[in-house]
Design a protein around this motif. Structure first.
Motif, short mmCIF file in Angstrom:
data_model
loop_
_atom_site.label_atom_id
_atom_site.label_comp_id
_atom_site.label_asym_id
_atom_site.label_seq_id
_atom_site.Cartn_x
_atom_site.Cartn_y
_atom_site.Cartn_z
N SER A 54 25.67 17.85 25.17
CA SER A 54 25.86 19.09 25.91
C SER A 54 24.58 19.90 25.93
CB SER A 54 26.98 19.92 25.25
OG SER A 54 28.20 19.23 25.29
N VAL A 108 24.84 23.22 25.52
CA VAL A 108 25.17 24.29 24.57
C VAL A 108 26.36 23.87 23.72
CG1 VAL A 108 25.72 26.74 24.29
CG2 VAL A 108 24.50 25.97 26.34
N VAL A 116 28.98 25.74 21.25
CA VAL A 116 29.49 27.02 20.76
C VAL A 116 30.36 26.75 19.55
CG1 VAL A 116 30.87 29.07 21.30
CG2 VAL A 116 29.47 27.99 23.09
N ALA A 131 30.87 30.82 26.18
CA ALA A 131 30.99 29.52 26.84
C ALA A 131 31.18 29.68 28.34
CB ALA A 131 32.16 28.74 26.24
N CYS A 145 27.89 30.71 30.04
CA CYS A 145 26.98 29.56 30.15
C CYS A 145 27.42 28.62 31.27
CB CYS A 145 26.95 28.80 28.83
SG CYS A 145 26.08 29.61 27.47
N ALA A 146 28.71 28.30 31.28
CA ALA A 146 29.23 27.34 32.26
C ALA A 146 29.11 27.88 33.69
CB ALA A 146 30.68 27.00 31.94
N GLU A 158 26.26 22.62 30.64
CA GLU A 158 27.32 21.81 30.05
C GLU A 158 27.63 22.37 28.66
OE1 GLU A 158 29.88 18.32 30.19
OE2 GLU A 158 28.57 19.17 31.72
N VAL A 159 28.87 22.77 28.43
CA VAL A 159 29.22 23.50 27.20
C VAL A 159 30.32 22.79 26.43
CG1 VAL A 159 29.89 25.73 26.22
CG2 VAL A 159 28.68 25.65 28.42
N THR A 160 30.13 22.72 25.10
CA THR A 160 31.16 22.22 24.19
C THR A 160 31.46 23.30 23.16
OG1 THR A 160 30.50 19.90 24.42
CG2 THR A 160 31.72 20.48 22.44
N VAL A 194 34.60 23.49 30.55
CA VAL A 194 34.12 23.63 29.18
C VAL A 194 34.94 22.70 28.29
CG1 VAL A 194 33.94 25.20 27.21
CG2 VAL A 194 33.37 26.01 29.50
N GLY A 225 25.73 34.26 26.30
CA GLY A 225 25.76 33.17 27.27
C GLY A 225 24.71 33.33 28.36
#
Length: 403
Positions: A2, A4, A6, A17, A20-21, A26-28, A71, A346
């Protein structure tokens, strides 16, 4: 991999999240609880007449929005180590290792434990545990309870327990010792509670509280404070009684108390025992920041923010490249402020990732202002001097940046 990771799926983590998205990252999200929402899941209170804050509904809204933005949310995952390997952060968990160039730590807060003889008996719990049992799991903590510790958190959750039909007989103080500190001194407790006097349930209490803000009236009020306390929505607030032992053979049966003076000193021949089948200990909150320490982030001790907090800027970045923080890890405040900080974090991450940077600059400035406006409008402040604490951190960051 990813862009990022979180850590924490509470209000700050989910808001971060989402921000960011929304800007192509790409966020996890990782969280050790069984479902996202964090402390929001236990919150239910009336902010002003007719307007309610429902944490469960707010967490659902954030969760749905995060899912719409693809996410990835992994619950039931515990993070135990962070390390930087070249330009990537490695996040070690009980479900394997995750890699990302950016991390947002949104781990929230934990409760201060106040050890009291008998506190290991079944039926003794933290005030936060009672909140989760009541509002998340819909389980009654008991039929007749006592809260040990008088602070903003205990009163907020007292109201939630009362709404659920749970009977709390009285709120008393812990015994004065090295661990209870100011929480055991009636003078200090009264002064802190007066900062939330506008939330008192009756006009009589609100007027009386305004008078008590004057030192002379406060000293007089403590000297002649009623032995049976003052009723708060039917629960007796007893500032001149302290718990010395929680009693019971196989479970909680009651609390042994003593009378205390305005400085928390025990008065002789004053022991009394009150019946109860559950006890909540309310020691207050502190930032849950161990992962920031493991990562090597510098800390400062700022009492107004709740204790030791990682050094951070107004845009939620830390001195460590790629590491950001948001929510109660930066200082104890409300869920709304945590969400505002998460959004700022974010956007700050998206800016550093060079995603639409010209547009993000303006959004980030607006997000920082939104944090300040939300703080100013907050009905409840866990620390009356939170703004001074934030100014201290701002100065620390500026000095560190200048070096």
């Amino acid at each position: 991999m990813s862009d990022v990771i979180v850590i924490g799926a509470g209000p700050a983590g989910l808001a971060g999240a989402i921000a960011c998205a929304q800007h192509g990252l790409e966020v996890t999200v990782l969280d050790e609880f069984i479902k996202p929402g964090g402390r929001l899941l236990g919150q239910l209170h009336e902010e002003r007449p007719g307007k309610w804050w429902n944490g469960i509904e707010e967490s659902k809204r954030l969760h749905e929005k995060a899912k719409q933005l693809s996410v990835h949310i992994h619950c039931g995952v515990s993070v135990f180590d962070l390390e930087k390997a070249q330009k990537l952060w490695k996040i070690h968990t009980d479900a394997g290792t995750f890699d990302a160039p950016f991390i947002l730590l949104a781990t929230g807060a934990a409760e201060f434990p106040i050890p009291i003889p008998g506190w290991t008996l079944p039926g003794v719990m933290s005030i936060g545990a009672a909140q989760v049992m009541t509002n998340v799991h819909r389980v009654r903590a008991g039929k007749k309870g006592i809260i040990i510790g008088a602070n903003i958190l205990s009163f907020a959750i007292l109201n939630e327990l009362q709404l659920a039909g749970i009977r709390v007989e009285r709120i008393i103080l812990p015994e004065k010792n090295a661990l209870s500190q100011h929480a055991a001194i009636p003078e200090n407790v009264m002064e802190s509670l007066l900062h939330a006097s506008h939330l008192a349930p009756s006009r009589f209490l609100r007027i009386g509280s305004r008078l008590m803000k004057r030192p002379a009236f406060r000293n007089w009020g403590l000297q002649f404070y009623p032995k049976q306390g003052i009723k708060v929505n039917g629960t007796s607030l007893q500032l001149r009684k302290a718990a010395v032992e929680i009693v019971g053979k196989t479970k909680v049966e009651g609390v042994r108390t003593v009378n205390i003076d305005s400085r928390g000193n025990i008065m002789s021949n004053s022991q009394t025992e009150y019946e109860a089948d559950f006890v909540c200990i309310a020691g207050g909150l502190y930032p849950l920041a161990e992962l920031a320490a493991v990562a090597g982030c510098p800390f400062r001790y700022i009492p107004e923010l709740g204790g030791h907090v990682p050094v951070h800027s107004e845009t939620m970045e830390t001195p460590l490249e790629g590491l950001f923080v948001a929510g109660n890890i930066t200082g104890i405040e409300s869920g709304k402020i945590a969400m505002a900080q998460g959004t700022a974090a974010g956007l700050s991450i998206a800016k550093q990732a060079a995603k639409e940077s010209m547009i993000i600059d303006q959004k980030l400035d607006e997000a920082v202002r939104a944090i300040q406006e939300t703080r100013q409008a907050a009905a409840i402040q866990f620390s009356p001097n939170i703004q001074q604490g934030r100014e201290r951190m701002k100065k620390i960051w500026e000095e560190l940046s200048a070096e």
